[in-house]
Design an enzyme around this catalytic site. Structure first.
Site, PDB file in Angstrom:
ATOM      1  CG  ASP A 199      29.654  56.487  41.737  1.00 44.60           C
ATOM      2  OD1 ASP A 199      30.109  55.562  41.037  1.00 44.60           O
ATOM      3  OD2 ASP A 199      28.506  56.957  41.576  1.00 44.60           O
ATOM      4  CD  GLU A 204      23.710  55.868  39.902  1.00 50.37           C
ATOM      5  OE1 GLU A 204      23.910  55.030  39.001  1.00 50.37           O
ATOM      6  OE2 GLU A 204      24.456  56.860  40.089  1.00 50.37           O
ATOM      7  CG  HIS A 228      32.818  54.144  38.062  1.00 50.29           C
ATOM      8  ND1 HIS A 228      32.260  53.170  37.272  1.00 50.29           N
ATOM      9  CD2 HIS A 228      31.923  54.382  39.061  1.00 50.29           C
ATOM     10  CE1 HIS A 228      31.071  52.835  37.754  1.00 50.29           C
ATOM     11  NE2 HIS A 228      30.842  53.547  38.848  1.00 50.29           N
TER      12      HIS A 228
HETATM   13  N1  ADE Z   1      29.732  55.168  35.523  1.00 52.54           N
HETATM   14  C1  ADE Z   1      30.477  55.962  36.318  1.00 52.54           C
HETATM   15  N2  ADE Z   1      29.771  56.355  37.387  1.00 52.54           N
HETATM   16  C2  ADE Z   1      28.544  55.779  37.284  1.00 52.54           C
HETATM   17  C3  ADE Z   1      27.367  55.786  38.070  1.00 52.54           C
HETATM   18  N3  ADE Z   1      27.273  56.478  39.210  1.00 52.54           N
HETATM   19  N4  ADE Z   1      26.295  55.097  37.632  1.00 52.54           N
HETATM   20  C4  ADE Z   1      26.356  54.413  36.485  1.00 52.54           C
HETATM   21  N5  ADE Z   1      27.443  54.378  35.710  1.00 52.54           N
HETATM   22  C5  ADE Z   1      28.524  55.043  36.100  1.00 52.54           C
HETATM   23 ZN    ZN Z   2      29.164  53.793  40.020  1.00 54.51          ZN
END
Ligand code: ADE
Ligand code: ZN
Length: 347
Positions: A279, A201, A20
């Site tokens: 991430d 997740e 991200h």
């Molecule tokens: N936005 C940024 N990182 C994230 C993650 N690990 N899970 C969900 N949304 C996110």
């Molecule tokens: Zn993510």
């Protein structure tokens, strides 16, 4: 870990598919942009902000992550953030990256989507020109907001269609199942966009199934909780459905207590097309090579053959053209031989 394996992890060409861009905003840059844009921050110093990075779950991270993004107002801010990431990625031998951005985090604060995309796209073009790094954008919908808000975001983004290759789904997973976004994803598929989604997740394996069956995604972001459902693992393996796994993130957000308990070896043993990614590297303790090195250091059953499989998977799972994938694969084999790992990789 031996030096030869560490050299391979660091030097092998790789693709990063789960990053991200707002999560690459380092505290120093947050403070610099806050000053430039006269934005007041809740924390008084870089050190105080870093001290707040003690997360207990996904939501505790997201609250701080959205606050950090509040310093981004102008196209040059988005450019500076993305450029800083591309410099780090190039240093880690990333040859291709498909980066997520969260337009709603910015449009909700009155920043036009054109400004966001202009800054990011400019940095992507320059990364390709300067580093030969191929960089593409994936627009993510925030799943804690409504599907109507996602549809409105898609409409706002469509004049810039040529600047992004796909859409994703991120933010608070629990209580926001993929099927909440069935219609907007159907529309994105009709438009020829690639589709991916965070699933499994913190959320259950059922969310992975509905991401596949309802959203018809081409990759699952995270997906580590698939192991709770052996039939799902078998399906993911059979379909070669990629999972973009983020080991340091999983430990920081308490998905696994320690890196030694991470299930990456089990996912690889099950024959899944897993990849390693960072991430939100500014928040979770490191960029992609740090993820590789810490993961392999904590899990000694992983060796050079796994490293090469992970790099090959990253090319296979990318949305790049077949000819590019083949060229990166050759580069990978050349790096492996140069470092003394014959084809197939050895131990
Ligand atoms: N936005 C940024 N990182 C994230 C993650 N690990 N899970 C969900 N949304 C996110
Ligand atoms: Zn993510």
């Amino acid at each position: 870990m031996n030096a030869q394996l560490e050299a391979l992890l660091r030097q092998m060409p790789k693709a990063e598919l789960h990053m991200h861009i707002e999560g690459s905003l380092e505290p120093e840059l947050i403070f610099r942009l806050a000053e430039r844009n006269h934005v007041k921050l809740a924390h008084g110093s870089v050190e105080a902000l870093r001290r707040a990075y003690a997360f207990t779950d996904l939501q505790s991270f997201l609250d701080i992550y959205y606050a950090g993004a509040s310093v981004l107002l102008k196209a040059e801010d988005f450019f500076d953030m993305a450029w800083a990431y591309f410099e780090r990625a190039a240093a880690d031998n990333v040859v291709h990256t498909e980066i997520f951005f969260d337009p709603q985090t910015h449009t909700e604060r009155g920043v036009p989507i054109a400004v966001v995309i202009e800054g990011l796209e400019h940095a992507c073009r320059r990364a390709h020109a300067e580093f030969g790094l191929s960089a593409k954008l994936i627009l993510c919908f925030l799943r804690h907001l409504s599907e109507e808000a996602a549809v409105a975001t898609l409409e706002e983004a469509l004049p810039h269609r040529k600047h992004f290759i796909g859409v994703g789904l991120d933010s608070s997973e629990r209580g926001n199942p993929p099927e909440k976004f069935a219609r907007v994803f159907a529309r994105c598929r009709e438009l020829g966009l690639h589709v991916v989604a965070h699933a499994g997740e913190e959320g259950p394996p059922e969310y992975i199934r509905s991401a596949l069956d309802v959203l018809k995604v081409e990759r699952i972001d995270h997906g580590v909780r698939c192991v709770d459902d052996p039939a799902l693992v078998a399906r993911l393996a059979k379909e070669r459905m990629p999972l973009t796994v983020c080991p340091l993130s999983n430990v920081k957000l308490c998905v696994f207590k320690t890196m030694a308990e991470h299930n990456l070896p089990a996912l690889l043993d099950a024959g899944l097309c897993v990849t390693v990614n960072s991430d939100d590297p500014a928040y979770f303790g490191g960029y992609i090579n740090q993820n590789f090195v810490e993961t392999f250091a904590a899990l000694p059953q992983l060796g050079a053959s796994h490293a090469l499989v992970l790099a090959r998977n990253s090319f296979e799972a990318s949305f790049a053209a077949a000819a590019e994938k083949a060229a990166w694969g050759k580069e990978l084999e050349a790096t492996a031989s140069r470092l003394g790992f014959g084809s197939g990789g050895g131990g």
